[in-house]
Design a protein around this motif. Structure first.
Motif, PDB file in Angstrom:
ATOM      1  N   THR A 154     -83.653  -8.965 -47.583  1.00 19.38           N
ATOM      2  CA  THR A 154     -84.589  -8.431 -48.578  1.00 19.38           C
ATOM      3  C   THR A 154     -84.375  -9.056 -49.952  1.00 19.38           C
ATOM      4  O   THR A 154     -85.333  -9.420 -50.633  1.00 19.38           O
TER       5      THR A 154
ATOM      6  N   THR B  78     -88.834  -0.192 -50.877  1.00 21.80           N
ATOM      7  CA  THR B  78     -88.652  -0.981 -49.660  1.00 21.80           C
ATOM      8  C   THR B  78     -87.377  -1.804 -49.657  1.00 21.80           C
ATOM      9  O   THR B  78     -87.039  -2.403 -48.653  1.00 21.80           O
TER      10      THR B  78
ATOM     11  N   CYS C 203     -91.830  -2.061 -43.681  1.00 21.02           N
ATOM     12  CA  CYS C 203     -91.205  -2.138 -44.986  1.00 21.02           C
ATOM     13  C   CYS C 203     -91.231  -3.553 -45.533  1.00 21.02           C
ATOM     14  O   CYS C 203     -91.580  -3.794 -46.684  1.00 21.02           O
TER      15      CYS C 203
ATOM     16  N   LYS D 242     -94.613  -4.594 -46.740  1.00 20.66           N
ATOM     17  CA  LYS D 242     -94.961  -3.980 -48.018  1.00 20.66           C
ATOM     18  C   LYS D 242     -94.194  -4.655 -49.165  1.00 20.66           C
ATOM     19  O   LYS D 242     -94.739  -4.938 -50.225  1.00 20.66           O
ATOM     20  N   LEU D 243     -92.920  -4.947 -48.891  1.00 22.19           N
ATOM     21  CA  LEU D 243     -92.104  -5.630 -49.899  1.00 22.19           C
ATOM     22  C   LEU D 243     -92.747  -6.969 -50.262  1.00 22.19           C
ATOM     23  O   LEU D 243     -92.877  -7.316 -51.442  1.00 22.19           O
TER      24      LEU D 243
END
Ligand code: HEM
Ligand code: PLO
Length: 485
Positions: free
Chosen positions: A83, A190, A210, A213-214
């Motif tokens: 992420t 997220t 997630c 969306k991130l």
């Protein structure tokens, strides 16, 4: 003693193949509380496997000081995570980028640019004071109804950061400001640190709501920031930088000049770095400051006597005729203690950001090999009963000695320490001081009639946040509107 034997291994949780120690981490506790509990069982220094990653957890301040300060260089690395790699274009930022010579000069550039707008110039103070003025107006417009202070506080803090980073001032309800707040919220929701994808990077090949969306939020962020960057480039002149983006662009070309070798293209601070830094100053600037303010407000609702004492200190040392300014700080020691106590009892970053060992090193006499991940559980250190009398009690007086002088114990490290210490510390302290002093000079906060006091348990996302709560605001009696609201 046992601890000084160099090769003794660190007590480790059981583990299974692939999953590592995850099956032993159940129970739904957030990491800082879980680690604090495990420390009772395994000792304050223990290890576990997060999936395949051997991870050492540090729960006392001597070990924390070794990791952050004494051997800070050894432990200044950062693990790569799915992420945060997305968020930072593969580590072109400060916080999530691994240690490297380029990172060092980038961090220095950011640090210098911050100092440029720091306490010295007065510009930052003006930005914060004008934002706090609008915040007070907005808070007062709620009349005597109870309301959630969070949106107004977040908006005010976002506004400060927008001015600092790219000289934009927004009016209430501005569409661009709304967009910034929205994408930021999306990222916060997220990018839960320590989420599963970050333990098992291969999971990103599965569809993941997630993660998409991130990605969407990052796209919106990049569109906005690229536009700002282009505008700044077009207006770039020789004078003093007018904001952080300007300072970074200027510093970037200066840092490029020193480097002669044409082959070292990737060793330069690029536009991408500038963009990622701006984005990060934004994210860090908004989330940490607004969350800390909301925690302190929540505790003031629990302890009206603390609020009264801060206001008394303000009345005696500043009065109501003029706005508070940074030079009042030395005259307001109790307010400083309230801020410190807020950051002690509810650290916004309870396990800091993961560190990694860049070379073979040691903690507490135990050898730790290169590549080991190290989590510093600041929550445990800030709640250690041996150092803090009644650690769960909000008691700002613990930061004053017998003579009423301020003290900062060595086991109080809300901003971390060493090579990875928070670069925004002085900015954050300036904001917290000016926001709280200006608000409490003019406004008193109380609970809506019949409402329970705020829940203090908190929820851990990317930072440790208070659950939503409601307040009632009233103008200070006797103020007579001398300071314009
Ligand atoms: C890192 C706390 C405000 C920018 C950190 C770390 C902590 C922290 C604990 C991690 C240290 C580590 O991993 O060892 C706080 C608190 C704040 C605050 C409590 C406010 C109350 C800010 C602000 C900014 C900022 C306002 C910038 C505008 C950063 C950056 C890093 C960082 C860029 C990464 C440093 C690095 O990895 O080298 N902060 N912070 N912070 N903070 Fe803050
Ligand atoms: C917050 C959401 C933003 O959109 C992106 C961002 C950038 C920097 C992060 C910040 C988020 C959360 C708080 C962090 C900060 C760097 C340092 C700070 C992690 C994810 C702390 C408290 O450690």
């Amino acid at each position: 003693v046992h601890e000084n034997r160099p090769s003794s291994s660190i007590p480790c949780l059981p583990r299974l193949p692939v999953l590592g120690s995850l099956p032993w981490l159940g129970g739904g506790l957030p990491p800082h509380l879980l680690f604090t509990r495990l420390a009772h069982r395994y000792g304050s220094l223990f290890a576990l496997y997060l999936g395949p990653h051997y991870t050492v957890v540090v729960n006392n301040h001597q070990h924390a000081r070794e990791v952050l300060l004494q051997r800070g260089r050894d432990f200044a690395g950062r693990p790569s995570m799915v992420t945060t790699d997305l968020l930072t274009r593969g580590g072109k930022d400060i916080a999530f980028s691994d240690y490297s010579p380029l990172w060092k000069s980038h961090r220095r550039l950011v640090h210098n640019s911050f100092t440029l707008f720091g306490e010295g110039t007065g510009r930052l103070q003006d930005i914060v004071l004008s934002s706090v003025d609008s915040l007070c107006v907005e808070l007062m417009s709620a009349g005597c109804r109870g309301f959630d202070p969070s949106p107004a506080v977040t908006r005010a803090v976002t506004n400060v950061v927008c001015q600092l980073v790219f000289s934009a001032t927004y009016r209430h309800g501005d569409a661009e400001l709304q967009e910034v707040i929205q994408y930021n919220n999306g990222i916060v929701q997220t990018i839960t640190r320590g989420g599963l994808v970050d333990i098992f990077p291969w999971m990103k090949i599965f569809p993941n709501e997630c993660l998409s969306k991130l990605k969407e939020c990052i796209t919106v962020r990049d569109r906005l920031l690229t536009r700002k960057l282009e505008e700044h480039k077009a207006l770039l002149s020789d004078g003093d930088p007018c904001d952080l983006l300007d300072a970074l662009l200027k510093g970037k070309s200066e840092s490029g000049r020193g480097q002669k070798s044409p082959g070292s293209e990737e060793e330069r601070i690029t536009d991408d770095h500038v963009l990622m830094t701006a984005a990060e100053a934004f994210g860090a600037g908004v989330e940490t400051t607004s969350t800390t303010l909301l925690w302190i407000l929540a505790y003031l609702l629990h302890h009206p006597e603390v609020q009264e004492r801060v206001q008394k200190e303000l009345d005696e040392n500043v009065g109501s005729e003029r706005p508070v300014c940074m030079s009042d700080r030395s005259r307001l020691p109790y307010l400083d203690c309230v801020i410190n106590e807020g950051m002690r009892i509810r650290p916004v970053s309870p396990v800091l950001i993961p560190h990694t060992a860049m070379t073979d090193s040691s903690i507490g006499g135990h050898s730790v090999s290169r590549g080991t991940r190290v989590l510093v559980n600041m929550w445990a250190i800030h709640h250690e009963p041996r150092h803090w009398d009644k650690p769960d009690l909000f008691n700002p007086d613990r930061f004053l000695d017998n003579q009423g002088q301020r003290v900062t114990p060595s086991y109080f490290l809300p901003f971390g320490a060493g090579p990875r210490v928070c670069v925004g510390e002085s900015l954050a302290r300036l904001e917290l001081f000016l926001f709280l002093s200006s608000m409490l000079q003019r406004i008193s906060f109380s609970l809506p009639e019949g409402a329970p006091p705020p829940n203090l348990q908190g929820r851990l996302g990317v930072v440790l946040q208070p659950l939503p709560y409601k307040v009632v605001v009233a103008p200070r009696a006797g103020l007579g509107g001398r300071i314009q609201l």
